[in-house]
Design a protein around this motif. Structure first.
Motif, PDB file in Angstrom:
ATOM      1  N   VAL A 195       0.840  -1.197   0.000  1.00  0.00           N
ATOM      2  CA  VAL A 195       0.000   0.000   0.000  1.00  0.00           C
ATOM      3  C   VAL A 195       0.876   1.248   0.000  1.00  0.00           C
ATOM      4  O   VAL A 195       2.103   1.171   0.159  1.00  0.00           O
ATOM      5  CB  VAL A 195      -0.942   0.007   1.228  1.00  0.00           C
ATOM      6  N   GLY A 196       0.249   2.406  -0.196  1.00  0.00           N
ATOM      7  CA  GLY A 196       0.975   3.669  -0.116  1.00  0.00           C
ATOM      8  C   GLY A 196       1.675   3.821   1.223  1.00  0.00           C
ATOM      9  O   GLY A 196       1.293   3.189   2.217  1.00  0.00           O
ATOM     10  N   TRP A 197       2.692   4.698   1.270  1.00  0.00           N
ATOM     11  CA  TRP A 197       3.529   4.765   2.465  1.00  0.00           C
ATOM     12  C   TRP A 197       2.728   5.076   3.720  1.00  0.00           C
ATOM     13  O   TRP A 197       2.867   4.402   4.742  1.00  0.00           O
ATOM     14  CB  TRP A 197       4.654   5.783   2.280  1.00  0.00           C
ATOM     15  N   ALA A 198       1.879   6.084   3.701  1.00  0.00           N
ATOM     16  CA  ALA A 198       1.129   6.440   4.909  1.00  0.00           C
ATOM     17  C   ALA A 198       0.183   5.324   5.319  1.00  0.00           C
ATOM     18  O   ALA A 198      -0.160   5.205   6.509  1.00  0.00           O
ATOM     19  CB  ALA A 198       0.353   7.743   4.697  1.00  0.00           C
ATOM     20  N   GLY A 199      -0.245   4.502   4.376  1.00  0.00           N
ATOM     21  CA  GLY A 199      -1.119   3.379   4.700  1.00  0.00           C
ATOM     22  C   GLY A 199      -0.441   2.321   5.543  1.00  0.00           C
ATOM     23  O   GLY A 199      -1.116   1.472   6.138  1.00  0.00           O
ATOM     24  N   GLN A 200       0.888   2.341   5.622  1.00  0.00           N
ATOM     25  CA  GLN A 200       1.616   1.386   6.446  1.00  0.00           C
ATOM     26  C   GLN A 200       1.806   1.882   7.877  1.00  0.00           C
ATOM     27  O   GLN A 200       2.326   1.158   8.721  1.00  0.00           O
ATOM     28  CB  GLN A 200       2.985   1.114   5.821  1.00  0.00           C
ATOM     29  N   LEU A 201       1.375   3.124   8.139  1.00  0.00           N
ATOM     30  CA  LEU A 201       1.632   3.754   9.425  1.00  0.00           C
ATOM     31  C   LEU A 201       0.388   3.772  10.303  1.00  0.00           C
ATOM     32  O   LEU A 201      -0.735   3.715   9.811  1.00  0.00           O
ATOM     33  CB  LEU A 201       2.089   5.205   9.221  1.00  0.00           C
ATOM     34  N   GLY A 202       0.605   3.887  11.610  1.00  0.00           N
ATOM     35  CA  GLY A 202      -0.448   4.309  12.514  1.00  0.00           C
ATOM     36  C   GLY A 202      -0.295   5.805  12.668  1.00  0.00           C
ATOM     37  O   GLY A 202       0.344   6.300  13.602  1.00  0.00           O
ATOM     38  N   ARG A 318       3.592   0.871  14.372  1.00  0.00           N
ATOM     39  CA  ARG A 318       2.557   0.370  15.275  1.00  0.00           C
ATOM     40  C   ARG A 318       1.206   0.875  14.761  1.00  0.00           C
ATOM     41  O   ARG A 318       0.841   2.025  14.963  1.00  0.00           O
ATOM     42  CB  ARG A 318       2.821   0.873  16.694  1.00  0.00           C
ATOM     43  N   GLU A 319       0.480   0.016  14.080  1.00  0.00           N
ATOM     44  CA  GLU A 319      -0.768   0.419  13.433  1.00  0.00           C
ATOM     45  C   GLU A 319      -1.874   0.599  14.466  1.00  0.00           C
ATOM     46  O   GLU A 319      -1.815   0.056  15.574  1.00  0.00           O
ATOM     47  CB  GLU A 319      -1.172  -0.624  12.388  1.00  0.00           C
ATOM     48  N   HIS A 320      -2.902   1.360  14.077  1.00  0.00           N
ATOM     49  CA  HIS A 320      -4.017   1.618  14.982  1.00  0.00           C
ATOM     50  C   HIS A 320      -4.998   0.442  14.996  1.00  0.00           C
ATOM     51  O   HIS A 320      -5.247  -0.186  13.966  1.00  0.00           O
ATOM     52  CB  HIS A 320      -4.775   2.872  14.556  1.00  0.00           C
ATOM     53  N   ASP A 321      -5.540   0.181  16.178  1.00  0.00           N
ATOM     54  CA  ASP A 321      -6.620  -0.787  16.332  1.00  0.00           C
ATOM     55  C   ASP A 321      -7.925  -0.004  16.351  1.00  0.00           C
ATOM     56  O   ASP A 321      -8.169   0.792  17.262  1.00  0.00           O
ATOM     57  CB  ASP A 321      -6.443  -1.557  17.650  1.00  0.00           C
ATOM     58  N   PRO A 322      -8.800  -0.174  15.350  1.00  0.00           N
ATOM     59  CA  PRO A 322     -10.031   0.628  15.312  1.00  0.00           C
ATOM     60  C   PRO A 322     -10.947   0.385  16.493  1.00  0.00           C
ATOM     61  O   PRO A 322     -11.819   1.212  16.781  1.00  0.00           O
ATOM     62  CB  PRO A 322     -10.694   0.191  13.993  1.00  0.00           C
ATOM     63  N   ALA A 323     -10.762  -0.738  17.209  1.00  0.00           N
ATOM     64  CA  ALA A 323     -11.602  -1.027  18.371  1.00  0.00           C
ATOM     65  C   ALA A 323     -11.048  -0.397  19.652  1.00  0.00           C
ATOM     66  O   ALA A 323     -11.672  -0.491  20.709  1.00  0.00           O
ATOM     67  CB  ALA A 323     -11.726  -2.542  18.560  1.00  0.00           C
ATOM     68  N   GLY A 379      -5.568   6.541  10.447  1.00  0.00           N
ATOM     69  CA  GLY A 379      -5.017   5.376   9.771  1.00  0.00           C
ATOM     70  C   GLY A 379      -6.067   4.622   9.000  1.00  0.00           C
ATOM     71  O   GLY A 379      -7.259   4.935   9.047  1.00  0.00           O
ATOM     72  N   VAL A 380      -5.614   3.612   8.290  1.00  0.00           N
ATOM     73  CA  VAL A 380      -6.479   2.778   7.455  1.00  0.00           C
ATOM     74  C   VAL A 380      -6.315   1.321   7.867  1.00  0.00           C
ATOM     75  O   VAL A 380      -5.206   0.874   8.172  1.00  0.00           O
ATOM     76  CB  VAL A 380      -6.121   2.940   5.965  1.00  0.00           C
TER      77      VAL A 380
END
Length: 561
Positions: A195-202, A318-323, A379-380
């Motif tokens: 995915v795009g660079w920002a899509g890999q980030l939290g 460290r990606e975001h957990d939507p929950a 994030g996504v």
């Protein structure tokens, strides 16, 4: 009416992003507007924030503005340079001349150097694809937060510009049609490159009282030791135009990274707007150990990658957990390295470098202790092998910069401890829900999850209010005591409701198998265990520690889960 008077059928096509309105903003008075790049910087102190078609678009556009600011101001070189900008109401004045100097590269429709695109990009069959290839709220034709169903037939030039920026940041992965000249094409296709660079980030950034503050708070000085900036760091518009394909390389610094060209893209348009697109892969970028370059995400150590590569430490975003609401992840934002590491061992987590920077501003006295910022998290969540957008995360937690102070950690320690108080209390409530379900002979997972979700929802607003007032008190530890009593009251009340809802069946109970024995479990015993667990993790709500009733300091109650 056509949107652009300078896109005529006889004139050379042009849509100048430096002078034409295309960036959506929210003003301080609550009204919404669209501004050019020049106007955004000129009016930044009168704007609340950027507004995107999706929150992720706001994040991508902010990074674009930061790249402009870093390059136009040639800095800030150090923290003193930053302080001069902070105190100067006209600090962004040089941006106007800068945009004039690079105006051709900000023309969305330029025939040779179209903004964030590749001129004459084409497939071998000269295919032109629908715009849902770049509009993230219609992933692969499936509706998502969209009024455009089932596809996107046209975009205004302003909309298209925003989605072009977003595509480089958040485009999905998956198999893409190959473009002519890309040596990665196999059988007319290019296989997934991520995915795009920002899509890999939290994604995380510091938000101030207005857009001017937000831009400055995230404008990291070049002498920051935690970030690598190499000589010749340039944004995309000051580099030679990209051809088809891409190459692996390391970003030179923030200007390069914030405008990273993860895709090759070309819009197809007429005088009235954009009607199609060609989209392919661009420059890949692995997230591994990019913590020395990327400031807008937290990081986690990856034991799996360390074992695979035989190297240590290896950090991944460290990606975001939507929950999980932002307040529950506060420790990831404010804990410094010494608080998350164990002796000489590398820290399992690193907070976002952007908050290391704000911490430096607070510690060295360039921001007042009580200055409030909002930690925005964006994030996504991708699905089906990262080929579709499943969910977008957008949350915030307001806090005083004293929580980031490197030499005064009292408030930060209590703020992080208060989140742990809530976690332990909610764990006790989940155990109660489990025990009541077993006493009724029912499945336990559903009731446990429902009880936990409800409790965190009930605690969210009280915690945010408590945190906002924490730094106004002389004794943070005393305020932590107030918080524990409030948690005890809220979670205790929720426990009483669970017991009442369980009814007579749970009151009568049944024999259940615990880990080491058989027990007659009913709601009375479940309540005893629950109250003992609350007192253990929070203290008795009405008595000092040395006057607690018997059992208040006992070990946690057994769980049957």
């Amino acid at each position: 009416m056509p949107e652009s008077h300078d896109v005529g059928r006889d004139a050379a096509p042009s849509f100048d992003l430096t002078t034409r309105p295309w960036v959506e903003v929210l003003r301080l008075d609550g009204t919404q507007d669209a501004l050019s790049l020049r106007e955004v910087f000129a009016q930044a102190a009168r704007l609340r924030r950027l507004v995107g078609d999706l929150p992720t678009q706001e994040f991508a556009l902010l990074r674009l503005l930061l790249a402009v600011a870093h390059d136009a101001l040639e800095g800030p070189r150090d923290i003193e340079d930053w302080s001069d900008l902070w105190s100067d109401p006209e600090c962004f004045a040089p941006v106007g001349a800068y945009l004039d100097a690079h105006r051709d590269r900000f023309d969305l429709l330029h025939t040779e150097t179209p903004f964030f695109q590749t001129a004459r990009l084409r497939t071998e069959k000269d295919e032109v694809f629908p715009l849902n290839r770049v509009v993230a709220d219609v992933p692969n034709g499936e509706p998502f937060f969209s009024a455009r169903l089932p596809t996107v037939e046209r975009l205004s030039f302003a909309e298209a510009a925003r989605w072009v920026v977003h595509a480089h940041a958040y485009d999905t992965s998956g198999i893409k049609t190959g473009v002519a000249g890309d040596d990665r094409v196999k059988g007319g296709k290019v296989y997934p490159l991520g995915v795009g660079w920002a899509g890999q980030l939290g994604g995380v950034f510091a938000e101030g009282r207005d857009l001017r503050e937000t831009l400055l708070l995230n404008l990291v000085a070049a002498d920051t030791t935690e970030l690598t900036v190499r000589p010749g760091d340039l944004p995309a518009w000051r580099r030679p135009p990209n051809g088809p394909g891409g190459a692996e390389r390391a970003p030179t610094g923030l200007r390069d990274l914030y405008t990273w060209q993860t895709r090759r893209l070309r819009l197809h348009h007429d005088a009235d707007g954009v009607h199609g697109v060609v989209l392919g892969y661009g420059d890949p970028l692995s997230p591994r150990n990019q913590h020395v370059r990327e400031p807008m995400t937290a990081w986690r150590r990856s034991p799996a990658q360390e074992k695979k590569l035989g190297a240590s430490p290896i950090y991944l975003p460290r990606e975001h957990d939507p929950a999980r609401a932002a307040w529950r992840g506060l420790e990831a934002l404010i804990a410094d390295r010494s608080e998350s590491s164990q002796g000489a061992e590398a820290a399992p987590y690193l907070r976002p470098r952007i908050f290391d920077w704000v911490a430096r501003l607070a510690t060295e006295g360039h921001l007042e202790r009580g200055h409030l910022v909002r930690a925005r998290t964006v994030g996504v969540v991708y699905g089906t092998q990262q080929s579709v957008v499943d969910e977008v995360v957008d949350d915030h937690v307001a806090m005083s910069v004293v929580l980031l102070h490197q030499r005064d950690r009292a408030c930060a320690q209590q703020a992080m401890g208060a989140v742990r108080d809530a976690d332990r209390a909610v764990l006790a409530l989940g155990d109660l829900a489990t025990n009541l379900a077993r006493a009724c002979g029912r499945d336990t997972e559903g009731p446990r999850a429902t009880a936990r979700d409800r409790a965190f929802g009930e605690l969210e607003r009280p915690y945010r209010l408590w945190l906002a007032g924490l730094t106004g008190h002389a004794d943070p530890e005393e305020q932590r005591g107030h918080w524990r009593r409030e948690v005890h009251c809220i979670v205790g009340r929720l426990g009483d409701l669970l017991i009442a809802e369980a009814g007579d069946t749970a009151w009568q109970g049944r024999t259940v198998e615990l880990k080491k024995r058989t027990e007659w479990l009913n709601s009375a015993l479940a309540r005893l265990w629950f109250r003992r667990a609350l007192d253990e993790c929070l203290g008795h709500p009405h008595l000092p520690a040395d006057q607690r009733p018997p059992g208040a300091e006992a070990a946690p109650a057994p769980t049957t889960s």
